[in-house]
Motif scaffolding. Structure first.
Motif, short mmCIF file in Angstrom:
data_model
loop_
_atom_site.label_atom_id
_atom_site.label_comp_id
_atom_site.label_asym_id
_atom_site.label_seq_id
_atom_site.Cartn_x
_atom_site.Cartn_y
_atom_site.Cartn_z
N TYR A 4 -89.19 -8.56 -37.44
CA TYR A 4 -88.83 -8.05 -38.62
C TYR A 4 -87.06 -7.65 -38.63
N LYS A 9 -86.60 -3.14 -40.70
CA LYS A 9 -86.64 -1.99 -39.96
C LYS A 9 -86.31 -0.94 -40.89
N PHE A 12 -88.36 0.31 -43.41
CA PHE A 12 -89.49 1.11 -42.57
C PHE A 12 -89.14 1.98 -42.22
N LEU A 13 -88.49 2.64 -41.30
CA LEU A 13 -87.63 3.58 -40.56
C LEU A 13 -87.28 5.00 -41.63
N HIS A 14 -86.43 4.00 -42.44
CA HIS A 14 -85.97 5.24 -43.66
C HIS A 14 -86.42 4.78 -45.16
N PRO A 15 -87.61 4.69 -45.28
CA PRO A 15 -88.09 4.42 -46.86
C PRO A 15 -87.37 5.07 -48.12
N ALA A 18 -89.73 7.42 -51.41
CA ALA A 18 -91.35 7.44 -51.01
C ALA A 18 -91.47 8.80 -51.20
N CYS A 62 -99.04 -1.16 -43.12
CA CYS A 62 -97.70 -1.63 -41.94
C CYS A 62 -96.45 -1.95 -42.26
N GLY A 63 -95.40 -2.03 -41.09
CA GLY A 63 -94.14 -2.16 -41.91
C GLY A 63 -93.73 -2.22 -42.26
N SER A 64 -94.04 -3.69 -43.16
CA SER A 64 -93.76 -4.82 -43.98
C SER A 64 -93.90 -4.27 -45.21
N ILE A 66 -94.52 -1.49 -46.18
CA ILE A 66 -93.29 -0.24 -46.46
C ILE A 66 -92.18 -0.49 -46.81
N GLU B 312 -101.81 2.94 -41.24
CA GLU B 312 -102.31 1.60 -40.75
C GLU B 312 -101.32 1.88 -39.35
N GLU B 314 -100.02 -0.41 -37.26
CA GLU B 314 -99.02 -1.51 -36.96
C GLU B 314 -98.15 -0.39 -37.03
N ALA B 315 -98.24 0.47 -38.37
CA ALA B 315 -96.86 1.55 -38.33
C ALA B 315 -97.09 2.25 -37.68
N LEU B 318 -95.33 0.84 -34.75
CA LEU B 318 -93.41 0.16 -34.80
C LEU B 318 -92.88 1.85 -35.17
N ARG B 384 -95.71 12.37 -40.69
CA ARG B 384 -94.82 10.84 -41.56
C ARG B 384 -95.27 10.14 -42.36
N LEU B 388 -96.64 9.65 -46.92
CA LEU B 388 -96.38 7.84 -46.76
C LEU B 388 -97.26 7.12 -48.06
#
Lengths: 298, 415
Positions: A4, A9, A12-15, A18, A62-64, A66, B312, B314-315, B318, B384, B388
């Motif tokens: 990514y 990142k 994802f970590l600081h959306p 949200a 998943c991360g992407s 979000i 999910e 994968e999240a 990560l 967290r 979301l």
């Protein structure tokens, strides 16, 4: 591990944005728990100016997924509905510094949530506003329209890419052949719009000879010919005449000067008696249109 | 700590079912066979002698570890996947009148994908189904066997859930019917006591890198008297059963790793098991809406598979990685495939949970401090992500304009 970008990142970590927006006046729900990602996009649209004054999201995925949701809210806040509608999934991905190809469907989901929210704002239900068309991928419930849109907007050429963008074909794979057909259909239109299909050579079918139409058929004419009020009718008559000619022979319009029509003959009709017969035949047809016409062979 | 550049001395490694740290004692034993003893075991001179001896010793160590009666029942391979492939092909080649394979729906891809490859080419493959905790029914197994069955292959322990299967019993059933029996024991060796002499198992696959040896070395046990044809043809190495010059340092490493695994077996079933149980209890006590998957009464002592509903996988991975914590997930997004793990699907785990499964797998290098650190950060990560998630509605306001409800039990698909 997925590669990514730093921006993915970070989002994802600081959306951004949200949260649940209780007083949203546009809500778009897309995705499903079966597919493994789902998104609710909430907007506050100014009913006078049509400006999206606030946007927030709730995303399962998943991360992407979000990160794409977060990026989308940043991109649309301050835009009018009309401006926001022009955002493509590729722009969402670009905003994030790119997404791995397998994750492009996350940006597509963001784009769809925006459509759904705008439909909701206009008082339409999801079902009313959404025409999936024929369901192609039954594993992930993907309709033909979504696949066509992804191929059209992103110039996709392979089933694998379609799966990356829409998930279609990612389950039992029995729809792969159908997806190939859809890709071909869309590319026919894309090529008409002047987009060259990368590396595409149609598979030759053995023992069937495909007749090709020579490309100089649409030769350019001079301005007098172009502006002649009879041009369309003359071309139609010549095409009719052409249909009755022996194989290898051809009659083509060269120019129209007032009522003098110059034509070029090729093949066996270009010689001797056949030439005279053809020219007088064409003239007879044209005279039926207007008796001042004269036909000259060049 | 650079969380994208972790190794020995940094991070918390709870993914030992994927691969393991190479034991320093293994590396130490291997080094002379890189630096000094580079001879070929087949050579007729003094360079070959120490190498041939080293291979012989390693073969005895592996045989002893597995409880094989004779060291020559051990064939060194490049990996367990090679062992598995060899067995599937060999069973068909050596029994021309038989064209069926019986296996299970929760096997490792080395078995299940090879079987589907064979099925596309005319072999009939029958799959034993798993129940909701991932276990098999003995009667169903019997019903799948026939006089056309060339091989029955059942894994000894599952990589995702850790479930231990009654493989010695299945081997007896197969043997009563004269059917060749194989087990993929990659996840069982070093975690449960194994004594092949006391079983009817004909063939067993194992891998080095799951027991603190390096990647690129595996073994195949072939009981004396079992019909066998090699998968790799060429030289006469491994008594003509696997061609290719022996990978001497790695074979030595595997031998030492087996000896170490044997001596640490007790520790795995006491100290490591207690850490796994602590992790499990800690998660279940602090995080709502979790499901521990698999058969809790028959699990490898190092494995814990938990489904965190409404988020999910994968999240989760990560976010764990941000703390240097490594685990794995059965979620669709963490793999290249778009579907959740075939094991979770075979067990009928609901989608609301299957996408959020996380596997923690410990080893003898895992410490209590590492488990405590994991438990310290995990509840906040799940909380967290649930904040979301539109599927998690606890203490969240309602959106008035919404004309739709996100229902985790729904089968609907939107867009």
């Amino acid at each position: 591990m997925w590669d990514y970008s730093d921006k993915v990142k970070d989002h994802f970590l600081h959306p951004r944005n949200a949260r649940v927006m209780e007083d949203a006046n546009a809500v778009g729900d897309v995705g499903s728990i079966i597919c493994g990602d789902a998104l609710r996009l909430m907007l506050k649209i100014n009913p006078v100016t049509q400006v999206i004054e606030d946007a927030s999201f709730q995303t399962y995925g998943c991360g992407s997924a979000i990160a794409s949701s977060s990026a989308l809210t940043e991109m649309i806040i301050g835009k009018t509905v009309e401006e926001a509608e022009k955002i493509t999934n590729q722009q969402i991905a670009d905003y994030l510094g790119g997404l791995p190809p397998e994750k492009m469907h996350c940006s597509v989901m963001g784009r769809e949530a925006l459509d759904a929210a705008i439909a909701n704002y206009h008082g339409k239900s999801y079902e009313q506003s959404h025409d999936d068309g024929e369901i192609v991928c039954h594993c992930f419930g993907v309709g033909i329209n979504k696949i066509k849109k992804a191929v059209w907007e992103n110039h996709l050429t392979t089933v694998e890419e379609v799966t990356n963008y829409t998930k279609a074909g990612g389950g039992c794979m029995s729809c792969h052949m159908r997806i190939e057909e859809i890709i071909d259909e869309v590319w026919v239109d894309l090529e008409r719009c002047g987009v060259p299909r990368p590396g595409h050579a149609p598979t030759p079918i053995p023992s069937i000879k495909i007749k090709t139409v020579s490309s100089n058929a649409q030769a350019s004419f001079d301005s007098a010919t172009e502006n002649s009020p009879f041009k369309a009718e003359i071309l139609k008559i010549l095409a009719d005449v052409q249909g009755g000619l022996p194989a290898g022979s051809k009659v083509e319009l060269v120019a129209i000067e007032d009522h003098n029509v110059k034509v070029k003959l090729q093949g066996e009709i270009a010689q001797g008696m056949m030439r005279e017969m053809t020219l007088s035949f064409v003239e007879k047809k044209l005279v039926a249109l207007d008796d001042k016409f004269k036909v000259v062979g060049v | 700590m650079d969380v994208n550049n972790l190794g020995v001395g940094s991070g918390i490694y709870l993914d030992n079912n994927a691969t393991t740290r190479i034991d320093p004692k293994v590396i130490e034993a291997m080094m002379p066979y890189f630096e000094t003893y580079y001879g070929n075991a087949s050579s007729q001179h003094g360079f070959g002698v120490p190498v041939e001896k080293a291979i012989k010793k390693a073969r005895e160590q592996v045989a002893d570890f597995l409880g094989a009666k004779y060291p020559d029942e051990i064939i060194f391979t490049s990996c367990a996947s090679e062992s598995d492939n060899t067995v599937l092909w060999s069973s068909l080649w050596t029994q021309k009148d038989k064209d069926e394979i019986v296996t299970t729906k929760v096997e490792h891809p080395a078995i299940i994908d090879t079987c589907s490859f064979l099925a596309d080419r005319g072999v009939k493959v029958k799959y034993l189904s798993a129940n909701s905790v991932g276990d098999f029914d003995e009667e169903e197994f019997k019903s799948l066997l026939s006089d056309k069955t060339a091989l029955a292959s059942i894994m000894w322990a599952n990589n995702e859930t850790g479930n231990i299967y009654p493989v010695p019993r299945f081997a007896e059933i197969a043997k009563e019917r004269g059917i060749m029996f194989h087990t993929d024991a990659v996840q069982a060796v070093g975690k449960i006591p194994i004594n092949l002499q006391e079983t009817k198992i004909d063939l067993l696959s194992m891998s080095g890198h799951k027991i603190h040896a390096p990647k690129g070395i595996g073994a195949l046990y072939v009981r004396r008297g079992t019909r066998f044809l090699p998968f790799l043809h060429g030289g006469h190495q491994e008594r003509g059963r696997r061609a290719g010059t022996e990978n001497v340092p790695y074979i030595v490493g595997l031998g030492v790793a087996c000896e170490l695994a044997k001596s640490h077996l007790e520790e795995l079933n006491t100290r490591v098991r207690a850490l796994r149980d602590k992790l499990e209890q800690g998660i279940v006590n602090t995080i709502p809406e979790v499901i521990v998957t698999g058969d809790k009464t028959h699990r490898t002592p190092n494995t814990l598979n938990v489904a965190f509903k409404f988020v999910e996988g994968e999240a989760i991975l990560l976010m764990l990685n941000e703390y240097g914590i490594a685990a794995s997930s059965g979620s669709a997004c963490s793999s290249e495939s778009l579907e959740p793990s075939h094991v979770m699907q075979a067990m009928g785990i609901p989608f609301s949970a299957a996408h959020g499964t996380i596997r923690f797998s410990l080893s003898r290098f895992t410490t209590e401090e590492e488990i405590d650190k994991t438990l310290a950060v995990l509840p906040a990560i799940i909380e967290r992500l649930r904040q979301l998630s539109p599927y998690w509605n606890v203490n969240k306001p309602q959106v008035k304009q919404a004309d739709h409800l996100f229902d985790p039990d729904s089968q609907e698909v939107r867009a």
